[in-house]
Design a protein around this motif. Structure first.
Motif, PDB file in Angstrom:
ATOM      1  N   TYR A  37       0.814  -1.218   0.000  1.00 41.16           N
ATOM      2  CA  TYR A  37       0.000   0.000   0.000  1.00 41.16           C
ATOM      3  C   TYR A  37       0.848   1.270   0.000  1.00 41.16           C
ATOM      4  N   PHE A  38       1.927   1.294   0.821  1.00 40.99           N
ATOM      5  CA  PHE A  38       2.704   2.524   0.969  1.00 40.99           C
ATOM      6  C   PHE A  38       3.928   2.609   0.044  1.00 40.99           C
ATOM      7  N   LEU A  39       4.467   1.460  -0.403  1.00 42.58           N
ATOM      8  CA  LEU A  39       5.660   1.490  -1.261  1.00 42.58           C
ATOM      9  C   LEU A  39       5.477   0.682  -2.548  1.00 42.58           C
ATOM     10  N   ALA A  40       4.216   0.476  -2.964  1.00 39.28           N
ATOM     11  CA  ALA A  40       3.909  -0.223  -4.224  1.00 39.28           C
ATOM     12  C   ALA A  40       4.629  -1.558  -4.320  1.00 39.28           C
ATOM     13  N   GLY A  41       4.786  -2.244  -3.170  1.00 35.41           N
ATOM     14  CA  GLY A  41       5.437  -3.553  -3.146  1.00 35.41           C
ATOM     15  C   GLY A  41       6.937  -3.510  -3.381  1.00 35.41           C
ATOM     16  N   ARG A  42       7.538  -2.302  -3.324  1.00 35.35           N
ATOM     17  CA  ARG A  42       8.978  -2.110  -3.626  1.00 35.35           C
ATOM     18  C   ARG A  42       9.366  -2.839  -4.918  1.00 35.35           C
ATOM     19  N   ASN A  43       8.596  -2.612  -5.978  1.00 28.54           N
ATOM     20  CA  ASN A  43       8.858  -3.350  -7.210  1.00 28.54           C
ATOM     21  C   ASN A  43       8.672  -2.465  -8.438  1.00 28.54           C
ATOM     22  N   VAL A  44       9.073  -1.196  -8.334  1.00 26.24           N
ATOM     23  CA  VAL A  44       8.860  -0.241  -9.420  1.00 26.24           C
ATOM     24  C   VAL A  44      10.168  -0.015 -10.183  1.00 26.24           C
ATOM     25  N   GLY A  45      10.059   0.130 -11.510  1.00 25.01           N
ATOM     26  CA  GLY A  45      11.234   0.350 -12.357  1.00 25.01           C
ATOM     27  C   GLY A  45      11.660   1.810 -12.401  1.00 25.01           C
ATOM     28  N   TRP A  46      12.846   2.062 -12.988  1.00 26.19           N
ATOM     29  CA  TRP A  46      13.446   3.401 -12.949  1.00 26.19           C
ATOM     30  C   TRP A  46      12.615   4.456 -13.672  1.00 26.19           C
ATOM     31  N   PHE A  47      11.965   4.099 -14.794  1.00 28.64           N
ATOM     32  CA  PHE A  47      11.211   5.103 -15.558  1.00 28.64           C
ATOM     33  C   PHE A  47      10.052   5.646 -14.723  1.00 28.64           C
ATOM     34  N   VAL A  48       9.321   4.731 -14.077  1.00 30.10           N
ATOM     35  CA  VAL A  48       8.168   5.149 -13.260  1.00 30.10           C
ATOM     36  C   VAL A  48       8.637   5.917 -12.020  1.00 30.10           C
ATOM     37  N   VAL A  49       9.768   5.488 -11.424  1.00 26.69           N
ATOM     38  CA  VAL A  49      10.332   6.206 -10.258  1.00 26.69           C
ATOM     39  C   VAL A  49      10.658   7.653 -10.643  1.00 26.69           C
ATOM     40  N   GLY A  50      11.374   7.825 -11.763  1.00 24.62           N
ATOM     41  CA  GLY A  50      11.777   9.168 -12.202  1.00 24.62           C
ATOM     42  C   GLY A  50      10.593  10.054 -12.550  1.00 24.62           C
ATOM     43  N   ALA A  51       9.631   9.485 -13.300  1.00 22.37           N
ATOM     44  CA  ALA A  51       8.440  10.257 -13.686  1.00 22.37           C
ATOM     45  C   ALA A  51       7.627  10.645 -12.450  1.00 22.37           C
ATOM     46  N   SER A  52       7.578   9.728 -11.476  1.00 26.11           N
ATOM     47  CA  SER A  52       6.826   9.998 -10.247  1.00 26.11           C
ATOM     48  C   SER A  52       7.492  11.099  -9.416  1.00 26.11           C
ATOM     49  N   ILE A  53       8.829  11.064  -9.336  1.00 26.19           N
ATOM     50  CA  ILE A  53       9.573  12.125  -8.614  1.00 26.19           C
ATOM     51  C   ILE A  53       9.259  13.485  -9.244  1.00 26.19           C
ATOM     52  N   PHE A  54       9.313  13.537 -10.576  1.00 24.87           N
ATOM     53  CA  PHE A  54       9.077  14.789 -11.294  1.00 24.87           C
ATOM     54  C   PHE A  54       7.633  15.270 -11.110  1.00 24.87           C
ATOM     55  N   ALA A  55       6.666  14.348 -11.292  1.00 20.46           N
ATOM     56  CA  ALA A  55       5.263  14.732 -11.197  1.00 20.46           C
ATOM     57  C   ALA A  55       4.887  15.147  -9.773  1.00 20.46           C
ATOM     58  N   SER A  56       5.502  14.499  -8.764  1.00 21.37           N
ATOM     59  CA  SER A  56       5.246  14.883  -7.370  1.00 21.37           C
ATOM     60  C   SER A  56       5.729  16.303  -7.119  1.00 21.37           C
ATOM     61  N   ASN A  57       6.895  16.619  -7.690  1.00 23.80           N
ATOM     62  CA  ASN A  57       7.490  17.940  -7.492  1.00 23.80           C
ATOM     63  C   ASN A  57       6.698  19.031  -8.209  1.00 23.80           C
ATOM     64  N   ILE A  58       6.335  18.766  -9.461  1.00 17.87           N
ATOM     65  CA  ILE A  58       5.676  19.811 -10.253  1.00 17.87           C
ATOM     66  C   ILE A  58       4.181  19.808  -9.984  1.00 17.87           C
ATOM     67  N   GLY A  59       3.788  20.586  -9.000  1.00 17.50           N
ATOM     68  CA  GLY A  59       2.372  20.749  -8.711  1.00 17.50           C
ATOM     69  C   GLY A  59       1.860  22.007  -9.388  1.00 17.50           C
ATOM     70  N   SER A  60       0.583  22.265  -9.205  1.00 11.63           N
ATOM     71  CA  SER A  60       0.019  23.466  -9.827  1.00 11.63           C
ATOM     72  C   SER A  60       0.637  24.721  -9.229  1.00 11.63           C
TER      73      SER A  60
END
Length: 539
Positions: A37-60
């Motif tokens: 629930y909190f860490l997506a099963g610790r099984n995420v690849g680098w592309f999704v990690v990077g895109a998620s970091i960027f999208a989390s940062n860039i808010g409205s």
């Protein structure tokens, strides 16, 4: 402002349909334990990690606020947006320590390195800070964006996006957040890049724009005597805030911790750093374009924070306008989803589980969902308070962060680099530092009630960047002095948790987690950051 037409609404509807599809697909997957629930099963690849970091940062608040900084003669704020090099520090320096320790949260790491008291202080403080800064500012900016774009009132826009985001975050957990953020990052980059290209064409290119606003406008380096943005303080404080935000804050680090191993996590941060190079071109330059068009009498807006939505609605053709509107909504929703999930993680893992250690995993997941509901409600309550905040939104956010960041940055940095730092030193610095930060906020609001030659007026009136730099130095001295005057930390508190105590085996494992390509891309990113800093010097 032009309102959205039928084709725009079709584009927005398609975007939301795809988003809904991803959310439903994720929700159907198992969420049986806290790691799922909190860490997506610790099984995420680098592309999704990077895109998620960027999208989390860039808010409205970034889209609205950074364009507002470009349109409102606050170009030095750009330094906060070229911190791709600090994202690299997360992957190369901090992440191996976090991953090795197997922690879910940043306060949990402090307990492993220091003691439970430090964990409690950072947990409670982080949740309060998220409500004061991230949630409130994001909801306010979202209300501005949604009401401007969709032609509805502020309250309806803010409430609608908060509730919609809350639903899929509660049901889908971290996996729903990271996968929807990947789509949102793609839509946001494509939409904003299109607006920048069309905007530059409209103003007749870069040279024509520079002639209108004057080359000195494009100078992010003001003299050391500048009352608003003295360059030495700007450089030091932005770095302190950057390390806190990118390397020690649950909101961002949680994305790197979802990676299946250190290699994928580090690559994710490198990809996140590549994406972090884009906001200057995607959001700041449209703000300058909007100012240029206003100076030429071709565009009209009341406050700099309206620059981006007004430019978008007036310049973009039908359909594309809907796509960029979807991108702005994506930015709002991705930031909200991230902060909702991070808050519920901190509450569940660092507070509830500590108080009730024998709680079954399924009940912890349920607790996390209930915590998210409560945080969504608190966020809604905050909207009227945020609606009264004036001034450029982005600057408000950075000034508050300049008072929050120094003690936390000092504790994490010295905790990892210097094994002699101990629990009393960390706890004293966190408590004293957070009290001083709170005092500064109060003094800033009430400074006019003091005599202008008094110490309290001086402390409240001091430039926020200069205050941040001196405050950090104070925190460093405090943590070192208290640690040296108290006992040496136990061996298990430093083993493999500081640079001075990494075992040979761990050093070997770390070397296997990267190759020459990772190094080369990181060096190129550093070169681009340096080039941007040199380019915006007003010459």
């Amino acid at each position: 402002m032009q309102t959205l037409d039928t084709l725009d609404w079709i584009t927005i509807s398609i975007y939301f349909a795809v988003l809904l599809g991803i959310a439903i697909w994720v929700i159907q997957k198992k969420q049986s334990n806290t790691e799922d629930y909190f860490l997506a099963g610790r099984n995420v690849g680098w592309f999704v990690v990077g895109a998620s970091i960027f999208a989390s940062n860039i808010g409205s608040e970034h889209v609205v606020g950074l364009a507002g900084a470009g349109a409102g003669d606050k170009l030095p704020m750009l330094i906060y947006e070229i911190q791709a090099w600090v994202v690299l520090i997360l992957g190369w320096v901090f992440l191996p320590f976090y991953a090795r320790s197997g922690v879910f949260t940043m306060p949990e790491f402090l307990e492993k390195r220091f003691d439970a008291r430090s964990r409690w202080v950072l947990s409670v403080f982080s949740i309060i800070a998220y409500v004061l800064t991230k949630i409130s500012v994001t909801i306010y900016a979202g209300g501005v964006v949604v009401s401007a774009l969709l032609g509805i009132d502020f309250w309806t826009g803010a409430l609608g996006t908060v509730i919609l985001t809350g639903i899929y975050t509660i049901l889908g957990g971290m996996r729903a957040v990271v996968y929807t953020e990947t789509l949102q990052a793609i839509v946001l980059v494509f939409g904003a890049a299109t607006l920048t290209i069309i905007g530059l064409d409209k103003v007749g290119g870069w040279e024509s724009m520079t002639q209108t606003i004057g080359p000195e406008y494009l100078n992010m380096w003001r003299p050391a005597t500048d009352p608003d943005f003295p360059w030495p303080s700007l450089l030091i404080t932005s770095t302190i805030v950057g390390i806190w935000y990118w390397c020690t804050d649950q909101y961002i680090v949680q994305r790197a911790l979802t990676a299946r191993n250190i290699k994928e996590g580090r690559r994710g941060t490198i990809f996140g750093a590549v994406l972090k190079l884009l906001p200057v071109f995607l959001f700041l330059i449209p703000g300058i374009i909007a100012l240029t068009l206003k100076m030429r009498g071709e565009l009209e807006w009341d406050s700099p924070d309206q620059a981006f939505p007004v430019l978008m609605s007036n310049l973009l053709p039908s359909g594309l306008r809907g796509l960029v509107a979807a991108g702005l909504l994506a930015a709002l929703m991705s930031s909200l989803a991230s902060v909702f999930n991070s808050c519920s993680t901190l509450f569940t893992v660092d507070i509830y589980k500590k108080l009730r250690p024998n709680t079954p995993e399924k009940k912890l997941v349920r607790t996390g969902q209930i915590a998210t509901v409560i945080i969504v409600i608190i966020g809604i309550i905050w909207i009227p308070i945020m609606a009264n905040i004036s001034g450029v939104l982005y600057e408000y956010l950075q000034s508050v962060q300049s008072y929050i960041a120094p003690p936390i940055t000092a504790v994490f940095l010295l905790g990892i680099f210097y094994k002699r730092i101990n629990a009393p030193g960390a706890l004293t610095t966190l408590v004293v530092g957070l009290l001083v930060g709170a005092l500064r906020i109060v003094l800033e609001i009430t400074k006019e009630s003091f005599a202008h030659d008094s110490f309290w007026y001086y402390l409240g009136d001091m430039n926020f960047l200069s205050f941040g730099a001196w405050f950090f130095l104070f925190c460093i001295v405090l943590i070192v002095v208290v640690s040296l005057l108290t006992r040496v930390p136990a061996k298990e508190k430093t083993e493999n948790l500081t640079f001075q105590t990494i075992s040979e085996e761990e050093k070997k494992n770390n070397k296997l987690s990267y190759n020459w390509k990772d190094i080369v891309v990181s060096i190129i990113i550093l070169g681009i950051v340096a080039a941007v800093m040199l380019f915006f010097n007003g010459k």
